[in-house]
Scaffold this motif. Structure first.
Motif, PDB file in Angstrom:
ATOM      1  N   ALA A  86       8.737   6.003 -16.679  1.00 32.07           N
ATOM      2  CA  ALA A  86       9.141   4.901 -15.806  1.00 32.07           C
ATOM      3  C   ALA A  86       8.091   4.558 -14.754  1.00 32.07           C
ATOM      4  N   TRP A  87       7.067   5.372 -14.608  1.00 31.36           N
ATOM      5  CA  TRP A  87       6.110   5.153 -13.517  1.00 31.36           C
ATOM      6  C   TRP A  87       5.415   3.805 -13.616  1.00 31.36           C
ATOM      7  N   GLU A  88       5.078   3.415 -14.823  1.00 31.24           N
ATOM      8  CA  GLU A  88       4.400   2.124 -15.001  1.00 31.24           C
ATOM      9  C   GLU A  88       5.249   0.980 -14.469  1.00 31.24           C
ATOM     10  N   ALA A  89       6.523   0.950 -14.852  1.00 29.73           N
ATOM     11  CA  ALA A  89       7.396  -0.154 -14.448  1.00 29.73           C
ATOM     12  C   ALA A  89       7.743  -0.090 -12.965  1.00 29.73           C
ATOM     13  N   VAL A  90       7.937   1.129 -12.441  1.00 30.38           N
ATOM     14  CA  VAL A  90       8.397   1.274 -11.056  1.00 30.38           C
ATOM     15  C   VAL A  90       7.255   1.101 -10.065  1.00 30.38           C
ATOM     16  N   PHE A  91       6.107   1.730 -10.319  1.00 33.25           N
ATOM     17  CA  PHE A  91       5.061   1.792  -9.307  1.00 33.25           C
ATOM     18  C   PHE A  91       3.922   0.795  -9.492  1.00 33.25           C
ATOM     19  N   ALA A  92       3.512   0.536 -10.736  1.00 31.55           N
ATOM     20  CA  ALA A  92       2.324  -0.292 -10.944  1.00 31.55           C
ATOM     21  C   ALA A  92       2.392  -1.659 -10.269  1.00 31.55           C
ATOM     22  N   PRO A  93       3.557  -2.349 -10.239  1.00 32.25           N
ATOM     23  CA  PRO A  93       3.587  -3.659  -9.574  1.00 32.25           C
ATOM     24  C   PRO A  93       3.298  -3.602  -8.078  1.00 32.25           C
ATOM     25  N   HIS A  94       3.369  -2.411  -7.477  1.00 31.09           N
ATOM     26  CA  HIS A  94       3.186  -2.292  -6.031  1.00 31.09           C
ATOM     27  C   HIS A  94       1.897  -1.563  -5.671  1.00 31.09           C
ATOM     28  N   LEU A  95       1.040  -1.367  -6.665  1.00 27.24           N
ATOM     29  CA  LEU A  95      -0.257  -0.753  -6.464  1.00 27.24           C
ATOM     30  C   LEU A  95      -1.335  -1.818  -6.619  1.00 27.24           C
ATOM     31  N   PRO A  96      -2.575  -1.517  -6.213  1.00 30.46           N
ATOM     32  CA  PRO A  96      -3.641  -2.520  -6.326  1.00 30.46           C
ATOM     33  C   PRO A  96      -3.767  -3.078  -7.734  1.00 30.46           C
ATOM     34  N   HIS A  97      -4.140  -4.327  -7.811  1.00 35.41           N
ATOM     35  CA  HIS A  97      -4.216  -5.003  -9.108  1.00 35.41           C
ATOM     36  C   HIS A  97      -5.210  -4.337 -10.047  1.00 35.41           C
ATOM     37  N   ALA A  98      -6.223  -3.685  -9.472  1.00 35.11           N
ATOM     38  CA  ALA A  98      -7.188  -3.002 -10.329  1.00 35.11           C
ATOM     39  C   ALA A  98      -6.517  -1.915 -11.142  1.00 35.11           C
ATOM     40  N   VAL A  99      -5.516  -1.246 -10.556  1.00 32.94           N
ATOM     41  CA  VAL A  99      -4.787  -0.211 -11.283  1.00 32.94           C
ATOM     42  C   VAL A  99      -4.027  -0.823 -12.438  1.00 32.94           C
ATOM     43  N   MET A 100      -3.396  -1.975 -12.174  1.00 37.29           N
ATOM     44  CA  MET A 100      -2.625  -2.629 -13.213  1.00 37.29           C
ATOM     45  C   MET A 100      -3.521  -3.078 -14.351  1.00 37.29           C
ATOM     46  N   ALA A 101      -4.720  -3.564 -14.016  1.00 44.96           N
ATOM     47  CA  ALA A 101      -5.650  -3.996 -15.050  1.00 44.96           C
ATOM     48  C   ALA A 101      -6.104  -2.828 -15.899  1.00 44.96           C
ATOM     49  N   THR A 102      -6.362  -1.677 -15.225  1.00 48.37           N
ATOM     50  CA  THR A 102      -6.764  -0.482 -15.963  1.00 48.37           C
ATOM     51  C   THR A 102      -5.654  -0.016 -16.880  1.00 48.37           C
ATOM     52  N   THR A 103      -4.426  -0.080 -16.367  1.00 49.72           N
ATOM     53  CA  THR A 103      -3.283   0.335 -17.147  1.00 49.72           C
ATOM     54  C   THR A 103      -3.145  -0.532 -18.393  1.00 49.72           C
TER      55      THR A 103
END
Length: 308
Positions: free
Chosen positions: A287-304
């Protein structure tokens, strides 16, 4: 290949890409505190400090920190003084909650002292329970955002009914008596964790005060008002310690910060329970991707997205 198999493979890949290092830093009173770096193979997405819940060792967050580092974040975890202490060490420990807030502030500065010159990547505070409540005592001008999990105004009126009924007895009776007898609070037997005497007694005083921090910190409203970066409050419907009114009260206190609220239920995450600590357990890694990634820097989301 099942989704569980894919999740396991991605987690293993993230672990292989992360280097873990022990470190130490000095608090403002000179006390040396232990911490751990989680360094990504390819840094640059940002820096994260994980501020732990009360009586929760930094090691508890290792899997989550590894997940963050696997997405390019340089992560630091740390223990408040006394967290992993033996009973004899706890009897000698003089820390209170404000001492622990100072430990967290020093950890944040250590996180940034390690950054290479010219590094302007985002800095994120992830606070769990008490680790979110100390935000007004750190240099939030050093932060770009904060994600606070299971965090709110800790006044006992914001506790679920079962705990609300017991709170006066706990804080005004059990804690003073047990700390006087044992020299520390043997809270592990009550499911709360062992605590230094001054921590436990001050926590009780705060929990019985409507303004919580305001029991000892007269300028707490002004401290909250100085926070202007985005803050995300994540709460769960089955938290046995925090009702929704607690995060709501904290959101009102953060009068100058853009605040977003995320309410989660076990059904949403396809699990039987989440509780107060569950979001950081390895069993909820899916669940970490759905719960946390939207509230972390966009670079993290792009890497993900690139790794998915």
């Amino acid at each position: 290949m099942t989704s569980d198999t894919v999740d396991t493979a991605l987690q293993a890949s993230a672990r292989d890409a992360v280097r873990r290092e022990r470190t130490a830093f000095r608090a403002d009173d000179g006390r040396v505190l232990e911490a751990t770096w989680f360094r990504p193979r390819s840094p640059g997405a940002g820096r994260v400090l994980i501020a732990p819940a009360m009586a929760t060792p930094a090691a508890f967050y290792a899997a989550f920190a590894t997940w963050l580092a696997g997405r390019g974040m340089t992560v630091l975890t740390f223990d408040y003084r006394g967290t992993t202490a033996t009973p004899s060490e706890l009897r000698r420990e003089t820390a209170d909650l404000l001492t622990w807030a100072g430990d967290a502030a020093a950890a944040l500065e250590h996180l940034l002292d390690d950054a290479p010159a010219g590094d302007h990547t985002p800095v994120v505070w992830i606070g769990h329970s008490f680790g979110g409540q100390v935000l007004p005592f750190v240099r939030h001008d050093l932060l770009d955002s904060a994600v606070l999990v299971a965090t709110g105004n800790g006044h006992y009126h914001h506790n679920p009914a079962w705990l609300r009924r017991r709170a006066p007895l706990l804080w005004r009776g059990i804690v003073p008596l047990t700390t006087a007898a044992a020299g520390y609070f043997p809270g592990r037997r009550l499911g709360l964790g062992d605590l230094p005497t001054r921590v436990a007694r001050q926590w009780g005083r705060w929990c019985m005060h409507p303004e919580y921090w305001g029991a000892d910190v007269r300028d707490i409203a002004a401290r909250h008002a100085l926070i202007t970066h985005p803050v995300t409050l994540v709460s769960t419907s089955d938290d046995p310690l925090v009702m929704p009114s607690g995060p709501a009260a904290l959101a009102r206190a953060l009068s100058n910060a853009p605040v977003s609220v995320v309410d989660l239920s076990p059904d949403q995450l396809s699990v039987d329970s989440i509780g107060h600590h569950g979001l950081f357990r390895r069993g909820l890694a899916h669940a970490w991707e759905a719960v946390f990634a939207p509230h972390l820097p966009h670079a993290v989301m792009a890497t993900t997205r690139a790794q998915a």
